[in-house]
Write an enzyme that holds these catalytic residues in place. Structure first.
Site, PDB file in Angstrom:
ATOM      1  N   ALA A 295       6.757 106.453  19.754  1.00  0.00           N
ATOM      2  CA  ALA A 295       6.700 107.223  21.013  1.00  0.00           C
ATOM      3  C   ALA A 295       6.409 106.291  22.189  1.00  0.00           C
ATOM      4  O   ALA A 295       7.029 106.393  23.258  1.00  0.00           O
ATOM      5  CB  ALA A 295       5.639 108.313  20.924  1.00  0.00           C
TER       6      ALA A 295
ATOM      7  N   LYS B 176       7.093 103.131  22.421  1.00  0.00           N
ATOM      8  CA  LYS B 176       8.211 102.217  22.673  1.00  0.00           C
ATOM      9  C   LYS B 176       9.415 102.958  23.256  1.00  0.00           C
ATOM     10  O   LYS B 176      10.146 102.413  24.085  1.00  0.00           O
ATOM     11  CB  LYS B 176       8.583 101.477  21.386  1.00  0.00           C
TER      12      LYS B 176
ATOM     13  N   ASN C 247       4.584  92.341  27.310  1.00  0.00           N
ATOM     14  CA  ASN C 247       4.755  92.099  25.873  1.00  0.00           C
ATOM     15  C   ASN C 247       3.590  92.635  25.039  1.00  0.00           C
ATOM     16  O   ASN C 247       3.763  92.914  23.850  1.00  0.00           O
ATOM     17  CB  ASN C 247       4.912  90.580  25.656  1.00  0.00           C
TER      18      ASN C 247
ATOM     19  N   GLY D 144      -0.178  89.559  26.559  1.00  0.00           N
ATOM     20  CA  GLY D 144      -0.179  89.320  25.114  1.00  0.00           C
ATOM     21  C   GLY D 144       0.515  88.023  24.772  1.00  0.00           C
ATOM     22  O   GLY D 144       1.271  87.935  23.800  1.00  0.00           O
TER      23      GLY D 144
ATOM     24  N   ILE E  35      10.471  91.150  13.323  1.00  0.00           N
ATOM     25  CA  ILE E  35      10.257  89.737  13.677  1.00  0.00           C
ATOM     26  C   ILE E  35       9.025  89.224  12.922  1.00  0.00           C
ATOM     27  O   ILE E  35       8.010  89.929  12.825  1.00  0.00           O
ATOM     28  CB  ILE E  35      10.031  89.592  15.205  1.00  0.00           C
TER      29      ILE E  35
ATOM     30  N   VAL F 206      -4.638  95.080  29.045  1.00  0.00           N
ATOM     31  CA  VAL F 206      -3.639  95.752  29.888  1.00  0.00           C
ATOM     32  C   VAL F 206      -3.889  97.249  30.042  1.00  0.00           C
ATOM     33  O   VAL F 206      -3.317  97.882  30.926  1.00  0.00           O
ATOM     34  CB  VAL F 206      -2.192  95.526  29.370  1.00  0.00           C
TER      35      VAL F 206
ATOM     36  N   SER G  23      10.934  98.328  21.109  1.00  0.00           N
ATOM     37  CA  SER G  23      11.083  98.075  19.669  1.00  0.00           C
ATOM     38  C   SER G  23      12.225  98.899  19.094  1.00  0.00           C
ATOM     39  O   SER G  23      12.519  99.992  19.595  1.00  0.00           O
ATOM     40  CB  SER G  23       9.792  98.472  18.947  1.00  0.00           C
TER      41      SER G  23
ATOM     42  N   TYR H 115       3.442 104.619  17.736  1.00  0.00           N
ATOM     43  CA  TYR H 115       4.103 103.384  18.166  1.00  0.00           C
ATOM     44  C   TYR H 115       5.521 103.668  18.666  1.00  0.00           C
ATOM     45  O   TYR H 115       5.926 103.206  19.741  1.00  0.00           O
ATOM     46  CB  TYR H 115       4.129 102.412  16.977  1.00  0.00           C
TER      47      TYR H 115
ATOM     48  N   ARG I 134      -0.264  84.794  21.132  1.00  0.00           N
ATOM     49  CA  ARG I 134       0.321  84.497  19.806  1.00  0.00           C
ATOM     50  C   ARG I 134       1.652  85.233  19.664  1.00  0.00           C
ATOM     51  O   ARG I 134       2.058  85.967  20.557  1.00  0.00           O
ATOM     52  CB  ARG I 134      -0.650  84.889  18.678  1.00  0.00           C
TER      53      ARG I 134
HETATM   54  P1  NDP Z   1       1.064  90.132  17.741  1.00  0.00           P
HETATM   55  O1  NDP Z   1       0.130  91.102  17.137  1.00  0.00           O
HETATM   56  O2  NDP Z   1       1.365  88.872  17.021  1.00  0.00           O
HETATM   57  O3  NDP Z   1       0.591  89.773  19.231  1.00  0.00           O
HETATM   58  C1  NDP Z   1       0.236  90.792  20.110  1.00  0.00           C
HETATM   59  C2  NDP Z   1      -0.255  90.202  21.388  1.00  0.00           C
HETATM   60  O4  NDP Z   1      -0.661  91.274  22.253  1.00  0.00           O
HETATM   61  C3  NDP Z   1      -1.442  89.303  21.204  1.00  0.00           C
HETATM   62  O5  NDP Z   1      -1.326  88.215  22.099  1.00  0.00           O
HETATM   63  C4  NDP Z   1      -2.614  90.189  21.594  1.00  0.00           C
HETATM   64  O6  NDP Z   1      -3.669  89.366  22.059  1.00  0.00           O
HETATM   65  C5  NDP Z   1      -1.992  91.019  22.691  1.00  0.00           C
HETATM   66  N1  NDP Z   1      -2.670  92.283  22.973  1.00  0.00           N
HETATM   67  C6  NDP Z   1      -2.940  93.289  22.118  1.00  0.00           C
HETATM   68  N2  NDP Z   1      -3.593  94.273  22.761  1.00  0.00           N
HETATM   69  C7  NDP Z   1      -3.715  93.888  24.051  1.00  0.00           C
HETATM   70  C8  NDP Z   1      -4.282  94.453  25.218  1.00  0.00           C
HETATM   71  N3  NDP Z   1      -4.896  95.641  25.194  1.00  0.00           N
HETATM   72  N4  NDP Z   1      -4.215  93.772  26.387  1.00  0.00           N
HETATM   73  C9  NDP Z   1      -3.625  92.566  26.425  1.00  0.00           C
HETATM   74  N5  NDP Z   1      -3.072  91.957  25.365  1.00  0.00           N
HETATM   75  C10 NDP Z   1      -3.119  92.618  24.194  1.00  0.00           C
HETATM   76  O7  NDP Z   1       2.405  90.964  18.020  1.00  0.00           O
HETATM   77  P2  NDP Z   1       3.936  90.500  18.137  1.00  0.00           P
HETATM   78  O8  NDP Z   1       4.028  89.170  18.773  1.00  0.00           O
HETATM   79  O9  NDP Z   1       4.582  90.769  16.861  1.00  0.00           O
HETATM   80  O10 NDP Z   1       4.466  91.623  19.156  1.00  0.00           O
HETATM   81  C11 NDP Z   1       4.648  91.397  20.536  1.00  0.00           C
HETATM   82  C12 NDP Z   1       5.380  92.600  21.128  1.00  0.00           C
HETATM   83  O11 NDP Z   1       6.618  92.782  20.447  1.00  0.00           O
HETATM   84  C13 NDP Z   1       4.613  93.910  20.979  1.00  0.00           C
HETATM   85  O12 NDP Z   1       4.813  94.714  22.118  1.00  0.00           O
HETATM   86  C14 NDP Z   1       5.277  94.544  19.784  1.00  0.00           C
HETATM   87  O13 NDP Z   1       5.143  95.937  19.781  1.00  0.00           O
HETATM   88  C15 NDP Z   1       6.707  94.102  19.964  1.00  0.00           C
HETATM   89  N6  NDP Z   1       7.506  94.147  18.751  1.00  0.00           N
HETATM   90  C16 NDP Z   1       7.209  93.332  17.677  1.00  0.00           C
HETATM   91  C17 NDP Z   1       7.981  93.404  16.530  1.00  0.00           C
HETATM   92  C18 NDP Z   1       7.748  92.552  15.350  1.00  0.00           C
HETATM   93  O14 NDP Z   1       8.472  92.716  14.348  1.00  0.00           O
HETATM   94  N7  NDP Z   1       6.795  91.622  15.365  1.00  0.00           N
HETATM   95  C19 NDP Z   1       9.090  94.360  16.434  1.00  0.00           C
HETATM   96  C20 NDP Z   1       9.318  95.141  17.614  1.00  0.00           C
HETATM   97  C21 NDP Z   1       8.539  95.028  18.729  1.00  0.00           C
HETATM   98  P3  NDP Z   1      -5.223  89.763  21.936  1.00  0.00           P
HETATM   99  O15 NDP Z   1      -5.413  90.365  20.587  1.00  0.00           O
HETATM  100  O16 NDP Z   1      -5.980  88.531  22.216  1.00  0.00           O
HETATM  101  O17 NDP Z   1      -5.401  90.752  23.025  1.00  0.00           O
END
Ligand code: NDP
Length: 246
Positions: free
Chosen positions: A156, A158, A89, A12, A187, A63, A141, A154, A15
């Site tokens: 569960a 995390k 991530n 991930g 974030i 993933v 998280s 979500y 972005r």
């Molecule tokens: P975004 O939605 O901005 O980015 C998520 C990333 O995960 C993207 O790159 C997406 O790419 C990728 N992704 C989603 N599904 C899959 C998959 N099945 N296989 C591979 N890649 C995947 O999320 P954030 O940057 O905000 O979050 C990143 C991590 O941090 C996550 O685990 C989130 O739960 C955690 N988090 C975020 C918080 C926040 O406030 N933002 C708070 C707490 C935890 P693509 O769609 O191209 O697959």
């Protein structure tokens, strides 16, 4: 921080938090594999790191798909010869109150957030064990610790990551592999952009530091855990949440 000649895989990484983690590693000399479901976004994210003078590639990887995970990690090892750092991530949300939450929402969140972490970790362990060195960092998280209405699936997933982290840390400590977690609070990314302003203001009141976190706040904690010098830390969670949960 010096990660020169180390190889880091970020799931991930196209972005948000993952992209920032990839940039911070590249800035500090690591070769980077950026993974995401959207292959073009993965390639573009990897290309944007080439200005740091490190080797980068972007790969499509869902993933939650075990076959894809197996083939992708085989490809990475054949091209980069090793993996030193894995950051699990990739994550999604599919929010809804429990009584309205569909089985599909439950399954897809658990499949990507928790099973994805299991599959990718399993794919790197043999190589890390062989070289007797590895750093695995799982992104959990604050919701996994506090719970959050509308996020039964979500939170569960995390909370599951935390138990998973501790167990794998115990299983592979003797091989020089540390396994830790970083628990972000709120974030500013696409994931949180979707929340309405009223909810955001309510959430801000719960944060002693009075602001939402930035992607860099998470990247800094991840890089710290990935350092060779952090080798006496394993099975831990670093909370990066402005004091929202202590
Ligand atoms: P975004 O939605 O901005 O980015 C998520 C990333 O995960 C993207 O790159 C997406 O790419 C990728 N992704 C989603 N599904 C899959 C998959 N099945 N296989 C591979 N890649 C995947 O999320 P954030 O940057 O905000 O979050 C990143 C991590 O941090 C996550 O685990 C989130 O739960 C955690 N988090 C975020 C918080 C926040 O406030 N933002 C708070 C707490 C935890 P693509 O769609 O191209 O697959």
């Amino acid at each position: 921080m010096n990660f020169k000649s180390q190889v880091a895989v970020i799931t991930g990484g196209t972005r948000g938090i993952g992209k920032s983690i990839a940039e911070h590693f590249a800035k500090n000399g690591a070769d980077i594999i950026v993974c995401g479901r959207n292959p073009q976004a993965a390639i573009e994210a990897a290309e944007s790191l080439s200005s740091f003078g490190v080797k980068t590639i972007g790969l499509r990887l869902d993933v939650s798909n075990s076959q894809e995970v197996k083939e992708t990690f085989e490809k990475i090892i054949s091209e980069f010869k090793k993996i030193d750092i894995l950051v699990n991530n990739a994550g999604i949300t599919k929010d809804g109150l429990l009584m309205r939450m569909s089985e599909e929402s439950w399954d897809s969140v658990l499949d990507i957030n928790l099973k994805g972490c299991f599959l990718c970790t399993k794919a790197v362990i043999p190589e890390m064990a062989r070289q007797r060195y590895g750093r695995i960092i799982n992104i959990t998280s604050v919701a996994g610790f506090m719970g959050n209405p509308g996020q039964a699936n979500y939170s569960a997933s995390k909370a599951g990551i935390v138990g998973f982290t501790k167990t794998v840390a115990r299983e592979y400590a003797s091989r020089g592999i540390t396994v830790n977690a970083v628990a972000p609070g709120f974030i500013e990314t696409a994931m949180t952009d979707v929340l309405n302003e009223k909810i955001k203001e309510e959430m801000k009141k719960l944060i002693p530091l009075g602001r939402f976190g930035k992607v860099e706040d998470i990247a800094n904690a991840v890089l710290f855990l990935a350092l060779p010098e952090s080798g006496y830390i394993t099975g831990q969670t670093i909370h990066v949440n402005g004091g929202m949960y202590m």
